[in-house]
Design a protein around this motif. Sequence first.
Motif, PDB file in Angstrom:
ATOM      1  N   ALA A  75      24.180  95.547  66.007  1.00 12.58           N
ATOM      2  CA  ALA A  75      24.618  96.624  66.896  1.00 12.58           C
ATOM      3  C   ALA A  75      23.434  97.483  67.330  1.00 12.58           C
ATOM      4  N   ARG A  76      22.493  97.731  66.414  1.00 11.25           N
ATOM      5  CA  ARG A  76      21.297  98.504  66.757  1.00 11.25           C
ATOM      6  C   ARG A  76      20.471  97.762  67.802  1.00 11.25           C
ATOM      7  N   TRP A  77      20.328  96.439  67.635  1.00 10.17           N
ATOM      8  CA  TRP A  77      19.557  95.647  68.594  1.00 10.17           C
ATOM      9  C   TRP A  77      20.220  95.682  69.970  1.00 10.17           C
ATOM     10  N   VAL A  78      21.550  95.530  70.010  1.00 11.88           N
ATOM     11  CA  VAL A  78      22.260  95.569  71.292  1.00 11.88           C
ATOM     12  C   VAL A  78      22.101  96.937  71.937  1.00 11.88           C
ATOM     13  N   TYR A  79      22.213  98.004  71.148  1.00 11.27           N
ATOM     14  CA  TYR A  79      22.072  99.356  71.681  1.00 11.27           C
ATOM     15  C   TYR A  79      20.678  99.568  72.265  1.00 11.27           C
ATOM     16  N   GLU A  80      19.653  99.122  71.547  1.00 11.68           N
ATOM     17  CA  GLU A  80      18.290  99.277  72.047  1.00 11.68           C
ATOM     18  C   GLU A  80      18.046  98.407  73.269  1.00 11.68           C
ATOM     19  N   THR A  81      18.620  97.215  73.313  1.00  7.15           N
ATOM     20  CA  THR A  81      18.444  96.329  74.463  1.00  7.15           C
ATOM     21  C   THR A  81      19.119  96.907  75.693  1.00  7.15           C
TER      22      THR A  81
END
Length: 140
Positions: A75-81
């Motif tokens: 979820a953190r990766w998706v948010y940053e992307t």
Amino acid sequence: MFFLIRMAFWIGLILLILPIGLTSDGGRQVGAFEAFGAVQAAISDARGFCQRQPEACAVGGEMLSHITDKAQAGARWVYETIGAQKGEHSPALPEPAQQNAAQPAPHGLTPQDLSPAWSGEPAAPAAPAPGMPLPPRRPA
């Protein structure tokens, strides 16, 4: 997505109220209250699982913790992307204006790499290298 969850809830509620196992040969009919009692018995049996199998319960807890950590990282990766696609820079990455052009960033990109390649203006035609012959022009 929330619509599907609501629909599943209401369909499950309707199926719980409807009688189960209607037979024409006089078989046993299971009503809503009997089904509810069976669900309560299954839940109470599941609560006692950790007392009967402590090793399996410990491994299951570790797996649940691992899956939760992976879900949070994803979820953190998706948010940053998504934030990077909207033009926002990740707070963990330094701004290009603050970096020295000779020193690459920790992620390996230079400020020129981070700047957009196209600014909306048409590019001037590139001049050929000196000494390179041009190909003949084709008729229009």
